[in-house]
Design an enzyme around this catalytic site. Structure first.
Site, PDB file in Angstrom:
ATOM      1  N   ASN A 177       0.872  -1.181   0.000  1.00  0.00           N
ATOM      2  CA  ASN A 177       0.000   0.000   0.000  1.00  0.00           C
ATOM      3  C   ASN A 177       0.908   1.230   0.000  1.00  0.00           C
ATOM      4  O   ASN A 177       1.473   1.587   1.026  1.00  0.00           O
ATOM      5  CB  ASN A 177      -0.903  -0.020   1.241  1.00  0.00           C
ATOM      6  CG  ASN A 177      -1.771   1.223   1.324  1.00  0.00           C
ATOM      7  OD1 ASN A 177      -1.806   2.035   0.392  1.00  0.00           O
ATOM      8  ND2 ASN A 177      -2.466   1.379   2.437  1.00  0.00           N
ATOM      9  N   LYS A 236       0.063   4.260  -0.331  1.00  0.00           N
ATOM     10  CA  LYS A 236      -0.585   5.459   0.239  1.00  0.00           C
ATOM     11  C   LYS A 236      -0.316   6.664  -0.679  1.00  0.00           C
ATOM     12  O   LYS A 236      -0.262   6.497  -1.887  1.00  0.00           O
ATOM     13  CB  LYS A 236      -0.123   5.677   1.689  1.00  0.00           C
ATOM     14  CG  LYS A 236      -0.302   4.405   2.539  1.00  0.00           C
ATOM     15  CD  LYS A 236      -0.100   4.624   4.007  1.00  0.00           C
ATOM     16  CE  LYS A 236      -0.297   3.311   4.759  1.00  0.00           C
ATOM     17  NZ  LYS A 236      -0.199   3.420   6.209  1.00  0.00           N
ATOM     18  N   GLU A 238      -6.910   4.992   7.778  1.00  0.00           N
ATOM     19  CA  GLU A 238      -6.704   6.413   7.431  1.00  0.00           C
ATOM     20  C   GLU A 238      -7.949   6.981   6.752  1.00  0.00           C
ATOM     21  O   GLU A 238      -8.287   8.147   6.939  1.00  0.00           O
ATOM     22  CB  GLU A 238      -5.450   6.549   6.541  1.00  0.00           C
ATOM     23  CG  GLU A 238      -4.179   6.329   7.367  1.00  0.00           C
ATOM     24  CD  GLU A 238      -3.033   5.678   6.612  1.00  0.00           C
ATOM     25  OE1 GLU A 238      -3.042   5.671   5.368  1.00  0.00           O
ATOM     26  OE2 GLU A 238      -2.118   5.158   7.289  1.00  0.00           O
ATOM     27  N   GLU A 261      -5.542  -4.543  10.633  1.00  0.00           N
ATOM     28  CA  GLU A 261      -4.510  -3.528  10.840  1.00  0.00           C
ATOM     29  C   GLU A 261      -4.794  -2.780  12.142  1.00  0.00           C
ATOM     30  O   GLU A 261      -5.597  -1.841  12.161  1.00  0.00           O
ATOM     31  CB  GLU A 261      -4.507  -2.526   9.681  1.00  0.00           C
ATOM     32  CG  GLU A 261      -4.230  -3.146   8.329  1.00  0.00           C
ATOM     33  CD  GLU A 261      -3.599  -2.134   7.360  1.00  0.00           C
ATOM     34  OE1 GLU A 261      -2.538  -2.453   6.813  1.00  0.00           O
ATOM     35  OE2 GLU A 261      -4.145  -1.043   7.191  1.00  0.00           O
ATOM     36  N   GLY A 266       2.443   2.614  10.870  1.00  0.00           N
ATOM     37  CA  GLY A 266       3.397   3.713  10.729  1.00  0.00           C
ATOM     38  C   GLY A 266       4.089   4.095  12.024  1.00  0.00           C
ATOM     39  O   GLY A 266       4.722   5.141  12.107  1.00  0.00           O
ATOM     40  N   SER A 279       3.408  -1.871  10.448  1.00  0.00           N
ATOM     41  CA  SER A 279       4.860  -1.927  10.643  1.00  0.00           C
ATOM     42  C   SER A 279       5.483  -3.280  10.265  1.00  0.00           C
ATOM     43  O   SER A 279       6.416  -3.747  10.922  1.00  0.00           O
ATOM     44  CB  SER A 279       5.233  -1.537  12.082  1.00  0.00           C
ATOM     45  OG  SER A 279       4.817  -0.210  12.353  1.00  0.00           O
ATOM     46  N   GLY A 285       2.844  -0.913   4.398  1.00  0.00           N
ATOM     47  CA  GLY A 285       2.886   0.503   4.058  1.00  0.00           C
ATOM     48  C   GLY A 285       4.315   0.961   3.821  1.00  0.00           C
ATOM     49  O   GLY A 285       4.912   0.684   2.778  1.00  0.00           O
ATOM     50  N   GLY A 286       4.882   1.623   4.804  1.00  0.00           N
ATOM     51  CA  GLY A 286       6.208   2.246   4.672  1.00  0.00           C
ATOM     52  C   GLY A 286       7.268   1.360   4.020  1.00  0.00           C
ATOM     53  O   GLY A 286       7.968   1.796   3.088  1.00  0.00           O
TER      54      GLY A 286
HETATM   55  P1  13P Z   1       2.953   0.652   7.791  1.00  0.00           P
HETATM   56  O1  13P Z   1       3.478  -0.620   7.197  1.00  0.00           O
HETATM   57  O2  13P Z   1       3.670   1.877   7.312  1.00  0.00           O
HETATM   58  O3  13P Z   1       2.837   0.576   9.282  1.00  0.00           O
HETATM   59  O4  13P Z   1       1.455   0.827   7.238  1.00  0.00           O
HETATM   60  C1  13P Z   1       0.563  -0.224   7.343  1.00  0.00           C
HETATM   61  C2  13P Z   1      -0.627   0.092   6.539  1.00  0.00           C
HETATM   62  O5  13P Z   1      -1.401   0.981   6.872  1.00  0.00           O
HETATM   63  C3  13P Z   1      -0.846  -0.672   5.312  1.00  0.00           C
HETATM   64  O6  13P Z   1      -2.112  -0.424   4.791  1.00  0.00           O
END
Ligand code: 13P
Length: 256
Positions: free
Chosen positions: A9, A11, A98, A168, A174, A214, A235-236
């Site tokens: 993702n 984002k 989010e 999640e 994050g 994470s 995500g990150g």
């Molecule tokens: P992170 O991996 O940055 O914590 O984000 C998780 C996320 O929201 C994936 O949709």
């Protein structure tokens, strides 16, 4: 057996140039192995470009980050399922925390989007998860049950099987604070138990439940080896092509 599904993702990150550069490295690192399903979910502006890059690639599928439930009309700033289908999108992430917290998406809205996605042959990745206050207040199961009942209302058992659920925990997104494998497994097992109660055991056994929050190469194996964890929504760490490829490799190793 449920095929593990690892999704990136992105984002609100990645320009066209950055997306191109990502795939130059990522596809080489990824190789041809198809034991694990891999999905990349770019921002809308990069969907067409990434779709073009992936046109002849069998190892990576395309996903979108959101969509509206109506077919067309006066909804400035929105995108419908047909527009995503046109770009060969397979998956659509719905109800990400989010979207829920920053953009006011309720379970009812997520439900309309989920039903619309399924009606248009898009596979929804429906996100659920508790906040830290809810976890501290022993509300995890109540929150997950409410989100499952609300977001997935009206799905047939067949439609449920097409749906991916992403657990999640909001406090792990994050923050660098990952759920322990035991915490994640307990939540996933509860989600599957709820699906069996609300639909049936057979459908519940087929639904893939991803963990998100994470995820990085170093914690992938311990999370993905849990019996009810069927993949990750990253995500990150998915913005780095080598790191994301490593997350896929770590998952493949468990299946070797
Ligand atoms: P992170 O991996 O940055 O914590 O984000 C998780 C996320 O929201 C994936 O949709």
């Amino acid at each position: 057996m449920r095929k593990k599904i690892i999704a990136a993702n992105w984002k609100m990150n990645m320009t066209l140039g950055e997306s191109e550069a990502f795939f130059e490295t990522f596809l080489l690192e990824l190789g041809e192995d198809r034991k694990v399903e891999v999905v990349v979910v770019p921002p809308f502006t990069a969907l067409a470009k990434v779709g073009e890059i992936l046109r002849d690639v069998q190892t990576v599928k395309l996903g979108a980050q959101n969509m509206h439930w109506e077919k067309s009309g006066a909804f400035t700033g929105e995108i419908c399922a047909g527009m995503l289908r046109e770009l060969f999108v397979h998956y659509v992430v719905l109800g990400h925390s989010e979207r829920r917290t920053l953009f006011g998406e309720s379970d009812e809205i997520v439900n309309k989007k989920t039903l619309a996605a399924l009606a248009n042959s898009l596979r929804p990745i429906v996100c659920i998860g508790e906040t830290l206050a809810e976890r501290d207040g022993n509300q995890v199961e109540a929150v997950l049950e409410k989100q499952i009942r609300g977001s997935l209302a009206g799905l047939t058992a067949d439609q449920l099987e097409e749906t991916v659920i992403a657990y999640e925990p909001v406090w792990a997104i994050g923050t660098g604070r990952t759920a322990t494998p035991e915490q994640a497994q307990a939540a996933h097992a509860f989600i599957r138990k709820m699906l069996a109660q609300l639909w049936n055991a057979d459908a519940a056994a087929k639904v893939r439940i991803q963990y998100g929050g994470s995820v990085k190469p170093s914690n992938t194996a311990s999370l993905m080896s849990q019996p009810d964890i069927d993949g990750a929504l990253v995500g990150g760490a998915s913005l780095d092509p080598r790191g994301f490829a490593e997350i896929v490799q770590e998952t493949r190793k468990l299946l070797a």
